[in-house]
Scaffold this active site. Sequence first.
Site, short mmCIF file in Angstrom:
data_model
loop_
_atom_site.label_atom_id
_atom_site.label_comp_id
_atom_site.label_asym_id
_atom_site.label_seq_id
_atom_site.Cartn_x
_atom_site.Cartn_y
_atom_site.Cartn_z
N TYR A 96 1.08 -1.25 -2.49
CA TYR A 96 1.68 -1.51 -1.72
C TYR A 96 1.66 -3.09 -1.82
O TYR A 96 2.16 -4.13 -0.67
CB TYR A 96 2.29 -0.65 -0.45
CG TYR A 96 3.51 0.53 -0.80
CD1 TYR A 96 3.46 1.75 -1.16
CD2 TYR A 96 4.41 0.24 0.41
CE1 TYR A 96 3.96 2.27 -1.94
CE2 TYR A 96 5.37 1.21 0.09
CZ TYR A 96 5.50 2.15 -0.83
OH TYR A 96 6.39 2.83 -0.70
N LYS B 286 -4.19 10.10 -10.36
CA LYS B 286 -3.67 10.03 -11.95
C LYS B 286 -5.17 9.75 -12.75
O LYS B 286 -4.70 8.82 -13.40
CB LYS B 286 -2.48 9.23 -12.09
CG LYS B 286 -1.84 9.18 -14.18
CD LYS B 286 -0.78 10.45 -13.71
CE LYS B 286 -0.24 10.36 -14.97
NZ LYS B 286 0.37 11.37 -16.20
N ASP C 4 1.90 14.06 -11.43
CA ASP C 4 3.35 14.66 -12.03
C ASP C 4 3.32 15.89 -12.09
O ASP C 4 4.17 16.48 -11.39
CB ASP C 4 3.26 14.49 -13.71
CG ASP C 4 1.71 14.15 -14.17
OD1 ASP C 4 0.73 14.45 -13.54
OD2 ASP C 4 1.57 14.08 -15.45
N ASP D 59 4.39 8.31 -0.22
CA ASP D 59 5.80 7.67 -0.22
C ASP D 59 6.35 9.15 -1.25
O ASP D 59 7.51 9.51 -1.06
CB ASP D 59 6.06 7.03 -0.86
CG ASP D 59 7.74 5.78 -0.25
OD1 ASP D 59 8.23 6.18 0.76
OD2 ASP D 59 8.19 5.06 -1.63
N ASP E 81 9.16 12.27 0.11
CA ASP E 81 10.97 12.43 -0.72
C ASP E 81 11.43 13.67 -0.90
O ASP E 81 11.93 15.00 -0.10
CB ASP E 81 11.11 10.98 -0.66
CG ASP E 81 11.80 10.12 0.19
OD1 ASP E 81 10.65 9.84 1.60
OD2 ASP E 81 12.69 9.10 -0.11
C1 IPM Z 1 8.55 4.82 3.89
C2 IPM Z 1 9.59 3.73 3.27
C3 IPM Z 1 8.74 3.13 3.30
C4 IPM Z 1 8.02 2.48 2.56
C5 IPM Z 1 9.89 1.42 2.98
C6 IPM Z 1 11.23 1.81 4.19
C7 IPM Z 1 9.20 0.18 2.73
O1 IPM Z 1 10.07 4.84 1.91
O2 IPM Z 1 7.68 5.22 4.94
O3 IPM Z 1 8.24 6.27 3.38
O4 IPM Z 1 8.01 2.64 0.90
O5 IPM Z 1 6.10 3.50 3.18
MG MG Z 2 9.79 6.59 1.87
#
Ligand code: IPM
Ligand code: MG
Length: 371
Positions: free
Chosen positions: A142, A192, A224, A248, A252
């Site tokens: 990032y 990785k 992975d 990240d 999710d």
């Molecule tokens: C998160 C979000 C952020 C990230 C985005 C909105 C930049 O997805 O906090 O997980 O990628 O960190």
């Molecule tokens: Mg995110």
Amino acid sequence: MGSYQIAVLPGDGIGKEVTSGAVEILKAIGTRFGHQFAFKYGLIGGEAIDQKGTPLPDETLAICRESDAVLLGAVGGPKWDRNPAHLRPEKGLLQIRKEMNLFANLRPVKFYDSLTESSPLKEEVIQGVDLLIVRELTGGLYFGKPSGRMVENGEEKAVDTLLYKKEEIKRIVKAAFELARKRKKKVTSVDKANVLESSRMWREIAEEIAQDFPDVTLEHMLVDNAAMQLIRSPQQFDVIVTENMFGDILSDEASMLTGSLGMLPSASLSTSGPSLYEPIHGSAPDIAGQNKANPIAAILSAAMMLRLSFGLSKEADTIEKAVQHVLAAGLRTADIAQKGQRAVSTDEMVNEIKAAILDNEAISHIMTVYA
Ligand code: IPM
Ligand code: MG
């Protein structure tokens, strides 16, 4: 009785609705336990771009720095999707993480008995899941330089860089071990290392840190494989520590173990200065402003704030219990509702959680109404 100043950055889309819900809940906690919470609002993301020409205005940063903690909603939306990198809402979020040195992002993933039906996974797979993703938040892909687009010899190119300094890896891995020590004493370091040099260094450092924590087990897992294992047998995990972008993506994915992205809170901590609390979900422009969003991730983020920044664990427990109560009573926002089940609005969800906090009898009332 304490007195606390909280910076509130609602941001874009459902960020506004869910933070206003979390503020309501904090006020209820203040009333019930006799604390004073003062809220100072700041602009971030798309709205800040529209009003101030930058995704993170200096005033916002100043408000955050002088507060005891920061509560953030979400940033982003289609309106700003075509903006150049420095004028994207997400840039504001990355900048505040960097400026406030919020390198440790804690994303707990907990199974709720009453939400078994909301997860696409089988009950026996998700039963009892209680894991914590510790995501490195201020380095890696990032933030690495160079990052950008260029044309070389007539060829268009784009580059992002995955860069870590040894100290950056050390401090996040150490944080993970310290957290694991208070939990099930297992750290899974995800990388990785079969391909990436930064991952090989990460692995070496994890081994080094592990020496200082003989009571905690360390295992390494390729990212992975980790993505697969999270779905195959998530109960094997306690603390997962990993690079910014891997964290990240995996968080999710892990949110579906609880049934919805709308359930997952997070805390972003630094070694000094105020910490920031935000739901892991985004601004969900498709449902923004419709009073439909699930406020629970933001509300649980407020609970994390009480526990981690203010040391108010009884108050944090009260919020978590109230959430469990309304879920057990059958209250569901659209994201966690079953087919044919009535979904409640954001406000209704907030009000019932608030009622449960303020009045124990309210809980039994909820039970009868929504049973
Ligand atoms: C998160 C979000 C952020 C990230 C985005 C909105 C930049 O997805 O906090 O997980 O990628 O960190
Ligand atoms: Mg995110």
